[in-house]
Design a protein around this motif. Structure first.
Motif, PDB file in Angstrom:
ATOM      1  N   ILE A  97       0.844  -1.199   0.000  1.00  0.00           N
ATOM      2  CA  ILE A  97       0.000   0.000   0.000  1.00  0.00           C
ATOM      3  C   ILE A  97       0.882   1.254   0.000  1.00  0.00           C
ATOM      4  O   ILE A  97       0.643   2.201  -0.759  1.00  0.00           O
ATOM      5  CB  ILE A  97      -0.955  -0.013   1.208  1.00  0.00           C
ATOM      6  CG1 ILE A  97      -1.957  -1.164   1.049  1.00  0.00           C
ATOM      7  CG2 ILE A  97      -1.689   1.323   1.350  1.00  0.00           C
ATOM      8  CD1 ILE A  97      -2.794  -1.427   2.279  1.00  0.00           C
ATOM      9  N   PHE A 130       1.120   4.295  -3.001  1.00  0.00           N
ATOM     10  CA  PHE A 130       0.848   5.716  -2.795  1.00  0.00           C
ATOM     11  C   PHE A 130       2.105   6.586  -2.862  1.00  0.00           C
ATOM     12  O   PHE A 130       2.022   7.759  -3.175  1.00  0.00           O
ATOM     13  CB  PHE A 130       0.121   5.933  -1.460  1.00  0.00           C
ATOM     14  CG  PHE A 130      -1.331   5.554  -1.531  1.00  0.00           C
ATOM     15  CD1 PHE A 130      -2.249   6.423  -2.087  1.00  0.00           C
ATOM     16  CD2 PHE A 130      -1.762   4.320  -1.085  1.00  0.00           C
ATOM     17  CE1 PHE A 130      -3.584   6.070  -2.193  1.00  0.00           C
ATOM     18  CE2 PHE A 130      -3.099   3.955  -1.184  1.00  0.00           C
ATOM     19  CZ  PHE A 130      -4.005   4.835  -1.734  1.00  0.00           C
ATOM     20  N   VAL A 147       4.905   9.572  -6.624  1.00  0.00           N
ATOM     21  CA  VAL A 147       5.487  10.896  -6.372  1.00  0.00           C
ATOM     22  C   VAL A 147       6.921  10.934  -6.901  1.00  0.00           C
ATOM     23  O   VAL A 147       7.358  11.917  -7.517  1.00  0.00           O
ATOM     24  CB  VAL A 147       5.453  11.228  -4.870  1.00  0.00           C
ATOM     25  CG1 VAL A 147       6.028  12.607  -4.625  1.00  0.00           C
ATOM     26  CG2 VAL A 147       4.042  11.125  -4.326  1.00  0.00           C
ATOM     27  N   ASN A 157      11.025  18.916  -1.609  1.00  0.00           N
ATOM     28  CA  ASN A 157       9.720  18.571  -1.058  1.00  0.00           C
ATOM     29  C   ASN A 157       9.182  17.276  -1.662  1.00  0.00           C
ATOM     30  O   ASN A 157       8.819  16.341  -0.940  1.00  0.00           O
ATOM     31  CB  ASN A 157       8.771  19.743  -1.325  1.00  0.00           C
ATOM     32  CG  ASN A 157       7.416  19.570  -0.680  1.00  0.00           C
ATOM     33  OD1 ASN A 157       7.331  19.337   0.514  1.00  0.00           O
ATOM     34  ND2 ASN A 157       6.366  19.663  -1.474  1.00  0.00           N
ATOM     35  N   ILE A 198       8.599  13.545   0.033  1.00  0.00           N
ATOM     36  CA  ILE A 198       7.241  12.996   0.122  1.00  0.00           C
ATOM     37  C   ILE A 198       7.282  11.518  -0.266  1.00  0.00           C
ATOM     38  O   ILE A 198       6.611  10.682   0.330  1.00  0.00           O
ATOM     39  CB  ILE A 198       6.271  13.778  -0.791  1.00  0.00           C
ATOM     40  CG1 ILE A 198       5.984  15.141  -0.193  1.00  0.00           C
ATOM     41  CG2 ILE A 198       4.957  13.010  -0.975  1.00  0.00           C
ATOM     42  CD1 ILE A 198       5.166  16.034  -1.098  1.00  0.00           C
ATOM     43  N   ALA A 254       2.370   3.050   8.622  1.00  0.00           N
ATOM     44  CA  ALA A 254       2.125   3.361   7.213  1.00  0.00           C
ATOM     45  C   ALA A 254       1.431   4.708   7.063  1.00  0.00           C
ATOM     46  O   ALA A 254       1.822   5.536   6.240  1.00  0.00           O
ATOM     47  CB  ALA A 254       1.287   2.255   6.570  1.00  0.00           C
ATOM     48  N   ALA A 255       0.396   4.952   7.878  1.00  0.00           N
ATOM     49  CA  ALA A 255      -0.333   6.218   7.760  1.00  0.00           C
ATOM     50  C   ALA A 255       0.566   7.383   8.172  1.00  0.00           C
ATOM     51  O   ALA A 255       0.651   8.401   7.480  1.00  0.00           O
ATOM     52  CB  ALA A 255      -1.590   6.173   8.624  1.00  0.00           C
ATOM     53  N   PHE A 271       3.368   9.118   5.870  1.00  0.00           N
ATOM     54  CA  PHE A 271       3.079  10.145   4.869  1.00  0.00           C
ATOM     55  C   PHE A 271       2.989  11.539   5.477  1.00  0.00           C
ATOM     56  O   PHE A 271       2.681  12.502   4.781  1.00  0.00           O
ATOM     57  CB  PHE A 271       1.768   9.815   4.138  1.00  0.00           C
ATOM     58  CG  PHE A 271       1.928   8.721   3.126  1.00  0.00           C
ATOM     59  CD1 PHE A 271       2.383   8.993   1.840  1.00  0.00           C
ATOM     60  CD2 PHE A 271       1.659   7.403   3.459  1.00  0.00           C
ATOM     61  CE1 PHE A 271       2.544   7.987   0.915  1.00  0.00           C
ATOM     62  CE2 PHE A 271       1.828   6.385   2.532  1.00  0.00           C
ATOM     63  CZ  PHE A 271       2.278   6.674   1.263  1.00  0.00           C
ATOM     64  N   THR A 272       3.203  11.657   6.768  1.00  0.00           N
ATOM     65  CA  THR A 272       2.976  12.954   7.409  1.00  0.00           C
ATOM     66  C   THR A 272       4.233  13.533   8.057  1.00  0.00           C
ATOM     67  O   THR A 272       4.137  14.427   8.883  1.00  0.00           O
ATOM     68  CB  THR A 272       1.901  12.824   8.507  1.00  0.00           C
ATOM     69  OG1 THR A 272       2.429  11.964   9.531  1.00  0.00           O
ATOM     70  CG2 THR A 272       0.613  12.252   7.991  1.00  0.00           C
ATOM     71  N   TRP A 318       7.518  14.116   6.264  1.00  0.00           N
ATOM     72  CA  TRP A 318       8.659  14.252   5.366  1.00  0.00           C
ATOM     73  C   TRP A 318       9.525  15.484   5.595  1.00  0.00           C
ATOM     74  O   TRP A 318      10.697  15.477   5.239  1.00  0.00           O
ATOM     75  CB  TRP A 318       8.192  14.166   3.914  1.00  0.00           C
ATOM     76  CG  TRP A 318       7.469  15.366   3.374  1.00  0.00           C
ATOM     77  CD1 TRP A 318       8.039  16.383   2.694  1.00  0.00           C
ATOM     78  CD2 TRP A 318       6.059  15.652   3.428  1.00  0.00           C
ATOM     79  NE1 TRP A 318       7.076  17.299   2.315  1.00  0.00           N
ATOM     80  CE2 TRP A 318       5.854  16.868   2.753  1.00  0.00           C
ATOM     81  CE3 TRP A 318       4.948  15.002   3.973  1.00  0.00           C
ATOM     82  CZ2 TRP A 318       4.594  17.450   2.614  1.00  0.00           C
ATOM     83  CZ3 TRP A 318       3.700  15.573   3.839  1.00  0.00           C
ATOM     84  CH2 TRP A 318       3.529  16.783   3.176  1.00  0.00           C
ATOM     85  N   VAL A 319       8.966  16.543   6.230  1.00  0.00           N
ATOM     86  CA  VAL A 319       9.752  17.769   6.385  1.00  0.00           C
ATOM     87  C   VAL A 319      10.966  17.565   7.305  1.00  0.00           C
ATOM     88  O   VAL A 319      11.935  18.321   7.232  1.00  0.00           O
ATOM     89  CB  VAL A 319       8.864  18.917   6.889  1.00  0.00           C
ATOM     90  CG1 VAL A 319       9.665  20.173   7.151  1.00  0.00           C
ATOM     91  CG2 VAL A 319       7.793  19.222   5.849  1.00  0.00           C
ATOM     92  N   VAL A 349       5.675  24.959  10.815  1.00  0.00           N
ATOM     93  CA  VAL A 349       5.842  23.772   9.970  1.00  0.00           C
ATOM     94  C   VAL A 349       6.788  22.790  10.657  1.00  0.00           C
ATOM     95  O   VAL A 349       6.492  21.596  10.788  1.00  0.00           O
ATOM     96  CB  VAL A 349       6.399  24.178   8.588  1.00  0.00           C
ATOM     97  CG1 VAL A 349       6.769  22.938   7.781  1.00  0.00           C
ATOM     98  CG2 VAL A 349       5.393  25.011   7.830  1.00  0.00           C
ATOM     99  N   PHE A 354       5.183  21.042  13.696  1.00  0.00           N
ATOM    100  CA  PHE A 354       4.210  20.018  13.301  1.00  0.00           C
ATOM    101  C   PHE A 354       4.912  18.739  12.877  1.00  0.00           C
ATOM    102  O   PHE A 354       4.599  17.644  13.341  1.00  0.00           O
ATOM    103  CB  PHE A 354       3.329  20.547  12.157  1.00  0.00           C
ATOM    104  CG  PHE A 354       2.370  19.518  11.627  1.00  0.00           C
ATOM    105  CD1 PHE A 354       1.125  19.348  12.220  1.00  0.00           C
ATOM    106  CD2 PHE A 354       2.716  18.699  10.548  1.00  0.00           C
ATOM    107  CE1 PHE A 354       0.249  18.390  11.743  1.00  0.00           C
ATOM    108  CE2 PHE A 354       1.840  17.725  10.075  1.00  0.00           C
ATOM    109  CZ  PHE A 354       0.604  17.593  10.680  1.00  0.00           C
ATOM    110  N   PHE A 355       5.893  18.891  11.966  1.00  0.00           N
ATOM    111  CA  PHE A 355       6.525  17.692  11.425  1.00  0.00           C
ATOM    112  C   PHE A 355       7.483  17.044  12.431  1.00  0.00           C
ATOM    113  O   PHE A 355       7.724  15.845  12.370  1.00  0.00           O
ATOM    114  CB  PHE A 355       7.214  18.011  10.097  1.00  0.00           C
ATOM    115  CG  PHE A 355       6.231  18.147   8.965  1.00  0.00           C
ATOM    116  CD1 PHE A 355       5.776  17.031   8.287  1.00  0.00           C
ATOM    117  CD2 PHE A 355       5.723  19.394   8.605  1.00  0.00           C
ATOM    118  CE1 PHE A 355       4.852  17.152   7.261  1.00  0.00           C
ATOM    119  CE2 PHE A 355       4.802  19.514   7.578  1.00  0.00           C
ATOM    120  CZ  PHE A 355       4.363  18.401   6.901  1.00  0.00           C
TER     121      PHE A 355
END
Lengths: 653, 113
Positions: A239, A243, A247, A279, A283, A326-327, A330-331, A333-334, A346, A349-350
């Motif tokens: 999966i 996804f 990219v 970026n 990702i 897995a979920a 994706f959140t 990468w920064v 930013v 958050f990351f």
């Protein structure tokens, strides 16, 4: 077209690198190729090679080819590593020039991630997953062969860069604008872009293939929550591949268009944005590191469960943590470019999202420990790799959490602290996990075990020298040594640590020789696996013969529980009655995937040098072979009952 | 081992065979090519002012998405609805994260960097 063609040819000849190392590589490549051709011709093995391997659609053989290619790449990338460590052994060395060093660290990183770690794990997935779910093959066997050959020719395209025009030199991350034509002329970066693009096609197809295989082709009775852990890890990994990889495809395509067609997606001129490459790359790049670690987690779960003689502790929690990783993947990468300056909000958050990943990962670590707790542990080679994995990965993971603290990251960023961190997770995690899998499934692949004594020496020396190489890097990184510097002055206190690292690196190389000796030796002396269940395994791959017959299972197994084979052994194994055999439907071998891969290679090679003739010939080849395949109706066959009976009887069943 | 649930031949591969002329796929192919070249064209010729141009590309891209989903990915076929919803939800989550995240990151709304 001709004048342009010759113009490019002349620039290409003048770009032929002049260096004794490269001449050495030339000679060894030509020598090895000549030797392979001679051996195949002398022993009349060409037809055997074509019929049994090149045209195969059998997942087990494709898996073995993936693993062989991964080993070749492991030695290639390892040699790059040794060259770098030689250069850095002492201050002010001039073993490699700055340019050559740049090329070597670029190929080392790219090869180790994309052409070693990925195919090693995809190889093990191919070998084990269909057997674990009691299937006869993958859902799309022909597509599986295409995956392998696009990966293989992508890897070859990338590898010939060293002797043929110059290697890419902008790092495995290939950051724009450095990787743009203006700053990096020549074919090197084009090799990177097209080699990865080609291999990426194969990887996406593999993701789709195993997603469908696991969802649609499980043996009757095997609900999702009765699947082995490695199969779960593969499902989740597929999966993520589906996804994340598109990219990379898009990013590579945009940069290729910039370089070949004069666009400005990532240049500063004409309104492009170099930071968008960074970026997009991450990702994809962050999920990518989970693509190469989750299968290793899966291997570890199966190996620890088998050699502790216990069901995996917290099965559901293990599955939920895989899904959570897995979920979350994706959140985050920064965290690879906190210092780009996107701002405090930013970065905060990351940073926090990154730290969250430590929770499901920690759950997995504790569950492995609890699986071993009060288990009857057998210290076999795969288990030793698993045991080495846990502390090493914890060190790598915890330094990762340190790096996730954005303000502190401004200090660590691009230092050897980071280099050490990702080697602890990628070697301590992915490579140790892959080696556990290699030793574990070796009997299933080849019908014999690798020698345990040599295996223990391999684990022991590798773990020792691994730590000797990479632990000092944490320290030297905190002392200020930055990544990718090709030499350093004396008097900074770095010399002793660097020398220790270099000795450790050569120790790892020697340790790999033990494995090579073990592999060769075991062909003749390895303990034969006559039962198909040499480790006293728990999952379905151990219920069939070693190596498994072409059709895997004479009769598809009926599943009632997790660790089905273990339960079956407790109830008393009943081999399928020969009277119940039915003809088995199997896919035919096909030469198209190899030819499609070869055409991709020709097209890619043409694009690298702007040789449009070669690019067009390759593209026409791809289209032609796809077209011909559409009219190929001879795609499958039935294995008659008598044949199945004969094979099963020969295996004593 | 009980094998009575297997009737006839045992199949290996997932069947991909469908009957009839593939009109749906051909319309989808033509539409997706047309949408792609339209967006390329309006960008290369600067056919619209910049704001309208970006809006137009986004609209074309969303249309492209529906073409893919309905004409190629058989979203309307009833089999496996539950896993379809799961896949769509995860797809939307990833798409939202990437697009919104990238806009947020690339805005460089920082006073102190």
């Amino acid at each position: 077209m001709l004048p342009r063609y010759f113009y490019n040819f002349s620039t290409f000849m003048s770009m032929f690198p002049h260096n004794y190392l490269i001449y050495g590589a030339d000679v060894s490549i030509v020598g090895a190729t000549a030797l392979i051709i001679f051996v195949l011709t002398y022993f009349k093995k060409w037809k055997w090679l074509w019929d049994n391997w090149i045209t195969t659609v059998d997942h087990k053989r494709i898996g073995i080819m993936y693993i062989l290619a991964a080993f070749a790449m492991f030695f290639r990338g390892g040699t790059d590593g040794l060259l770098m460590r030689t250069q850095l052994a002492l201050p002010n060395l001039h073993f490699l020039s700055a340019q050559h060093y740049d090329e070597i660290f670029t190929t080392h990183g790219t090869i180790m991630i994309l052409f070693m770690a990925m195919p090693m794990l995809i190889g093990l997935i191919n070998v084990a997953v269909p057997l674990q779910i009691g299937a006869r093959d993958v859902a799309f066997p022909y597509l599986n062969a295409i995956s392998f050959w696009t990966f293989f020719f992508g890897a070859m395209l990338f590898n010939i860069s060293f002797v043929f025009g110059g290697s890419p030199d902008a790092g495995w991350t290939s950051y724009a604008p450095l990787s743009e034509l203006q700053f990096d002329p020549g074919p090197g970066e084009n090799y990177y872009l097209l080699g990865l693009q080609l291999a990426g096609i194969g990887t996406i197809a593999t993701g789709v293939n195993f997603l469908v295989t696991i969802l649609k082709m499980r043996a009757p009775g095997m609900t999702l929550m009765k699947m082995p852990q490695f199969t779960w890890a593969t499902l989740i990994t597929s999966i993520i591949i589906i996804f994340a990889f598109p990219v990379l495809t898009v990013a590579l395509a945009l940069l290729t268009i910039d370089r070949l067609a004069g666009a400005h997606f990532f240049t500063i001129a004409a309104g492009g944005m170099p930071m968008m490459w960074v970026n997009l790359f991450w990702i994809w790049g962050h999920p990518e590191v989970y693509i190469v670690i989750l299968p290793a987690f899966g291997i570890l779960s199966d190996v620890i469960s088998t050699f502790s003689g216990k069901k995996i502790f917290g099965y559901t929690a293990m599955v939920v943590s895989l899904a959570a990783i897995a979920a979350l993947s994706f959140t985050v990468w920064v965290h690879h470019f906190f210092t780009m300056g996107a701002g405090a909000a930013v970065n905060s958050f990351f940073g926090v999202s990154t730290m969250l990943i430590a929770i499901p990962t920690g759950v997995k670590i504790f569950n492995w420990l609890f699986t071993m707790y009060r288990g009857r542990i057998r210290f076999t080679t795969p288990m030793l790799w698993a045991l080495a994995f846990i502390p090493t990965f914890v060190v790598g993971g915890m330094t990762g959490v340190m790096l996730a603290v954005a303000p502190a990251d401004y200090q660590y960023h691009n230092s050897y602290f980071l280099v050490s961190h990702f080697h602890y997770v990628l070697i301590g995690g992915t490579v140790f996990g892959a080696f556990a899998g290699i030793y574990y499934w070796w009997p299933k692949m080849f019908g014999h075990k690798l020698n345990e004594r040599l295996g223990r020496w391999h684990v022991g020396t590798f773990v020792l020298f691994f730590n000797m190489t990479f632990f000092p890097m944490y320290i030297v990184g905190l002392m200020g040594m930055t990544r990718r510097m090709y030499t350093y002055p004396s008097g900074l206190g770095w010399t002793a640590l660097n020398l220790i690292e270099t000795i450790g690196a050569f120790g790892q190389g020697a340790s790999m020789m033990i494995m090579a000796v073990n592999i060769v030796r075991s062909i003749k002396f390895g303990e034969r696996d006559v039962t198909g269940d040499i480790w006293d395994g728990r999952t379905l791959e151990w219920s069939t013969t070693s190596p498994a017959a072409e059709y895997n299972f004479s009769v598809l197994p009926q599943v009632t529980s997790v660790d089905e084979w273990w339960e079956e052994k407790k109830r008393g194994v009943v081999r399928p009655d020969h009277a119940t055999f039915k003809p088995i439907h199997m896919p035919n071998n096909s030469g198209w995937p190899f030819l499609i891969g070869l055409s991709f290679f020709i097209a890619g090679f043409g694009l690298v040098f702007n040789w449009w003739l070669s690019a067009i010939v390759g593209a026409l080849g791809i289209i032609t072979f796809l077209f011909l395949r559409s009219f190929d109706y001879n795609t499958d066959h039935y294995i008659p009952v008598d044949e199945v009976k004969r094979v099963e009887a020969a295996a004593g069943r | 081992m009980d094998t009575s649930h297997h009737d006839g031949y045992e199949h290996t591969a997932v069947s991909t065979h469908r009957e009839g002329f593939p009109w749906k796929d051909i319309i989808g192919l033509v539409l997706s090519l047309a949408l792609t070249f339209t967006s390329l064209h309006i960008v290369l010729t600067h056919a619209l002012p910049i704001g309208a141009l970006i809006t137009a590309i986004v609209v074309l891209a969303v249309f492209q998405l529906f073409v893919q989903l309905f004409l190629f990915m058989h979203l309307t076929e009833k089999t496996g609805t539950r896993s379809n919803i799961g896949a769509m939800a995860f797809g939307l989550f990833v798409a939202f994260t990437i697009v919104a995240g990238s806009i947020w990151i690339m805005a460089f709304n920082s006073s102190s960097s």
